[in-house]
Design a protein around this motif. Structure first.
Motif, PDB file in Angstrom:
ATOM      1  N   GLN A 187      12.497  -0.924  -4.562  1.00 13.72           N
ATOM      2  CA  GLN A 187      11.304  -1.702  -4.894  1.00 13.72           C
ATOM      3  C   GLN A 187      10.392  -1.760  -3.676  1.00 13.72           C
ATOM      4  N   PRO A 188       9.103  -1.512  -3.851  1.00 14.76           N
ATOM      5  CA  PRO A 188       8.191  -1.583  -2.711  1.00 14.76           C
ATOM      6  C   PRO A 188       8.205  -2.975  -2.085  1.00 14.76           C
ATOM      7  N   LEU A 189       8.122  -3.002  -0.764  1.00 14.20           N
ATOM      8  CA  LEU A 189       8.057  -4.257  -0.041  1.00 14.20           C
ATOM      9  C   LEU A 189       6.687  -4.372   0.614  1.00 14.20           C
ATOM     10  N   LEU A 190       6.247  -5.580   0.837  1.00 19.45           N
ATOM     11  CA  LEU A 190       4.972  -5.789   1.499  1.00 19.45           C
ATOM     12  C   LEU A 190       5.120  -5.493   2.991  1.00 19.45           C
ATOM     13  N   LYS A 191       4.476  -4.433   3.434  1.00 19.01           N
ATOM     14  CA  LYS A 191       4.509  -4.062   4.845  1.00 19.01           C
ATOM     15  C   LYS A 191       3.184  -4.302   5.546  1.00 19.01           C
ATOM     16  N   ALA A 192       2.092  -4.271   4.792  1.00 19.25           N
ATOM     17  CA  ALA A 192       0.790  -4.386   5.441  1.00 19.25           C
ATOM     18  C   ALA A 192      -0.235  -5.012   4.510  1.00 19.25           C
ATOM     19  N   ALA A 193      -1.127  -5.796   5.108  1.00 17.92           N
ATOM     20  CA  ALA A 193      -2.259  -6.366   4.380  1.00 17.92           C
ATOM     21  C   ALA A 193      -3.539  -5.800   4.980  1.00 17.92           C
ATOM     22  N   LEU A 194      -4.395  -5.282   4.124  1.00 18.26           N
ATOM     23  CA  LEU A 194      -5.648  -4.667   4.540  1.00 18.26           C
ATOM     24  C   LEU A 194      -6.783  -5.603   4.142  1.00 18.26           C
ATOM     25  N   TRP A 195      -7.487  -6.090   5.112  1.00 14.04           N
ATOM     26  CA  TRP A 195      -8.458  -7.167   4.910  1.00 14.04           C
ATOM     27  C   TRP A 195      -9.895  -6.680   4.989  1.00 14.04           C
ATOM     28  N   ASP A 196     -10.677  -6.980   3.970  1.00 16.72           N
ATOM     29  CA  ASP A 196     -12.123  -6.924   4.093  1.00 16.72           C
ATOM     30  C   ASP A 196     -12.546  -8.087   5.000  1.00 16.72           C
ATOM     31  N   ALA A 216       4.375 -14.983   0.189  1.00 15.91           N
ATOM     32  CA  ALA A 216       5.180 -14.782  -1.022  1.00 15.91           C
ATOM     33  C   ALA A 216       4.314 -14.357  -2.202  1.00 15.91           C
ATOM     34  N   ASP A 217       3.102 -14.891  -2.285  1.00 12.20           N
ATOM     35  CA  ASP A 217       2.199 -14.492  -3.361  1.00 12.20           C
ATOM     36  C   ASP A 217       1.861 -13.001  -3.268  1.00 12.20           C
ATOM     37  N   LEU A 218       1.586 -12.536  -2.061  1.00 16.95           N
ATOM     38  CA  LEU A 218       1.265 -11.125  -1.873  1.00 16.95           C
ATOM     39  C   LEU A 218       2.487 -10.248  -2.127  1.00 16.95           C
ATOM     40  N   GLN A 219       3.640 -10.717  -1.661  1.00 15.26           N
ATOM     41  CA  GLN A 219       4.872  -9.967  -1.910  1.00 15.26           C
ATOM     42  C   GLN A 219       5.144  -9.844  -3.407  1.00 15.26           C
ATOM     43  N   GLN A 220       4.862 -10.906  -4.143  1.00 12.20           N
ATOM     44  CA  GLN A 220       5.080 -10.871  -5.587  1.00 12.20           C
ATOM     45  C   GLN A 220       4.211  -9.800  -6.246  1.00 12.20           C
ATOM     46  N   LEU A 221       2.978  -9.687  -5.790  1.00 19.03           N
ATOM     47  CA  LEU A 221       2.090  -8.670  -6.346  1.00 19.03           C
ATOM     48  C   LEU A 221       2.603  -7.260  -6.082  1.00 19.03           C
ATOM     49  N   VAL A 222       3.044  -7.026  -4.834  1.00 15.23           N
ATOM     50  CA  VAL A 222       3.537  -5.702  -4.476  1.00 15.23           C
ATOM     51  C   VAL A 222       4.820  -5.392  -5.237  1.00 15.23           C
ATOM     52  N   ALA A 223       5.710  -6.377  -5.338  1.00 14.29           N
ATOM     53  CA  ALA A 223       6.968  -6.169  -6.055  1.00 14.29           C
ATOM     54  C   ALA A 223       6.739  -5.943  -7.538  1.00 14.29           C
ATOM     55  N   GLN A 246       2.829   4.556  13.052  1.00 14.68           N
ATOM     56  CA  GLN A 246       3.918   3.767  13.612  1.00 14.68           C
ATOM     57  C   GLN A 246       5.097   3.615  12.656  1.00 14.68           C
ATOM     58  N   ASP A 247       4.853   3.870  11.373  1.00 16.48           N
ATOM     59  CA  ASP A 247       5.891   3.715  10.350  1.00 16.48           C
ATOM     60  C   ASP A 247       5.715   4.819   9.310  1.00 16.48           C
ATOM     61  N   PRO A 248       6.291   6.003   9.553  1.00 13.46           N
ATOM     62  CA  PRO A 248       6.109   7.128   8.629  1.00 13.46           C
ATOM     63  C   PRO A 248       6.604   6.858   7.219  1.00 13.46           C
ATOM     64  N   ASP A 249       7.466   5.861   7.052  1.00 13.90           N
ATOM     65  CA  ASP A 249       7.987   5.546   5.723  1.00 13.90           C
ATOM     66  C   ASP A 249       7.038   4.680   4.904  1.00 13.90           C
ATOM     67  N   LEU A 250       6.039   4.132   5.550  1.00 20.56           N
ATOM     68  CA  LEU A 250       5.085   3.284   4.842  1.00 20.56           C
ATOM     69  C   LEU A 250       4.269   4.113   3.859  1.00 20.56           C
ATOM     70  N   THR A 251       4.020   3.546   2.682  1.00 17.30           N
ATOM     71  CA  THR A 251       3.216   4.220   1.674  1.00 17.30           C
ATOM     72  C   THR A 251       2.132   3.265   1.156  1.00 17.30           C
ATOM     73  N   ILE A 252       1.241   3.810   0.358  1.00 15.49           N
ATOM     74  CA  ILE A 252       0.215   3.011  -0.317  1.00 15.49           C
ATOM     75  C   ILE A 252       0.846   1.823  -1.032  1.00 15.49           C
ATOM     76  N   HIS A 253       2.028   2.047  -1.601  1.00 12.11           N
ATOM     77  CA  HIS A 253       2.673   1.035  -2.439  1.00 12.11           C
ATOM     78  C   HIS A 253       3.235  -0.139  -1.653  1.00 12.11           C
ATOM     79  N   ASP A 254       3.244  -0.033  -0.324  1.00 11.96           N
ATOM     80  CA  ASP A 254       3.731  -1.126   0.515  1.00 11.96           C
ATOM     81  C   ASP A 254       2.591  -2.023   1.002  1.00 11.96           C
ATOM     82  N   CYS A 255       1.364  -1.709   0.564  1.00 16.47           N
ATOM     83  CA  CYS A 255       0.193  -2.388   1.105  1.00 16.47           C
ATOM     84  C   CYS A 255      -0.554  -3.171   0.027  1.00 16.47           C
ATOM     85  N   VAL A 256      -1.280  -4.176   0.475  1.00 15.81           N
ATOM     86  CA  VAL A 256      -2.140  -4.939  -0.422  1.00 15.81           C
ATOM     87  C   VAL A 256      -3.499  -5.085   0.252  1.00 15.81           C
ATOM     88  N   ALA A 257      -4.563  -5.036  -0.537  1.00 16.74           N
ATOM     89  CA  ALA A 257      -5.916  -5.190  -0.019  1.00 16.74           C
ATOM     90  C   ALA A 257      -6.520  -6.478  -0.547  1.00 16.74           C
TER      91      ALA A 257
END
Length: 249
Positions: free
Chosen positions: A7-16, A219-226, A163-174
């Motif tokens: 299951q994808p985990l939240l690794k990064a948040a991309l902020w406007d 936790a809210d962001l993690q829920q979205l990614v999960a 820095q984290d080659p395993d990171l994917t689009i699916h680990d991120c939230v904008a």
């Protein structure tokens, strides 16, 4: 790291930035009005609303069409200088943004700024924050294609992967407030949260919509990614589930 169910985990948040972290849109609109007026033209609220979230190059072209007799670079520099001046005097923080940034920092979730403002303004805002929340900044002057094109978000993910080659689009939230920004984030494939502010956004079941960042948590962001894999694009369940869980309607 992946769970046993991959299951994808939240690794990064991309902020406007503008409209999401800081309420600088009124500063931009005031600068636009002043610039058009200085060239003998008129600038309406409706025209200003069309530029919210757009790239500065696009906005400069629209202002030229409104009668501003300057090169695009001059327009961008003039507007940016006025907004930077106002930010130095008073940073208009959006509700909940700094609190959520701090939670993400404490949780070890990486953050990047993805803004169409250029470096001078972005650095001014980042410097006003109490901690180095952002690993790097992707600004309008570092990409070829501005929002709503996904280039800025794709660039951010590529930089995170260094820095984290395993990171994917699916680990991120904008997190975005404008139509061009939301379109850019969604086109990149990143799980997208819309927090409408100056301009209302139509409902879209392919993304989450929050009325505010106030009270929101990691936790809210993690829920979205999960939940991403459980709610295909077009399924209203993702957004509705977040609305129900926080009593919003």
């Amino acid at each position: 790291m992946r769970s046993s169910a991959s299951q994808p985990l939240l690794k990064a948040a991309l902020w406007d930035m503008d409209g999401t972290i800081v309420d600088t849109e009124p500063y931009w609109i005031e600068a636009e009005h002043a610039l058009v007026a200085a060239h003998g033209g008129q600038w309406s609220h409706a025209q200003a609303m069309q530029l919210v979230g757009q790239s500065l190059v696009f906005s400069a072209g629209v202002l030229q069409g409104a009668g501003v007799k300057l090169e695009k670079r001059e327009i961008i520099d003039t507007l940016t200088a006025q907004v930077v001046s106002k930010v130095r005097a008073s940073v208009p923080w959006r509700p909940g943004a700094r609190e959520l940034l701090d939670q993400l920092h404490e949780a070890g979730v990486r953050c990047a700024l993805v803004t169409m403002s250029e470096g001078p303004l972005a650095r001014e805002v980042v410097a006003a924050l109490p901690k180095p929340y952002f690993e790097f900044l992707v600004t309008g002057d570092t990409v070829t294609n501005g929002k709503p094109h996904p280039e800025a978000y794709l660039k951010a993910v590529d930089l995170l992967r260094q820095q984290d080659p395993d990171l994917t689009i699916h680990d991120c939230v904008a997190l975005e407030d404008s139509a061009p920004g939301v379109a850019a984030a969604m086109a990149s494939g990143v799980v997208t949260v819309a927090i409408p502010h100056i301009v209302p956004l139509p409902a879209d079941p392919a993304r989450a919509t929050w009325h505010t960042l106030e009270g929101r948590t990691v936790a809210d962001l993690q829920q979205l990614v999960a939940a991403r894999g459980d709610f295909p694009a077009g399924d209203a369940g993702l957004e509705d589930s977040m609305v129900r869980s926080h009593g919003l309607d």
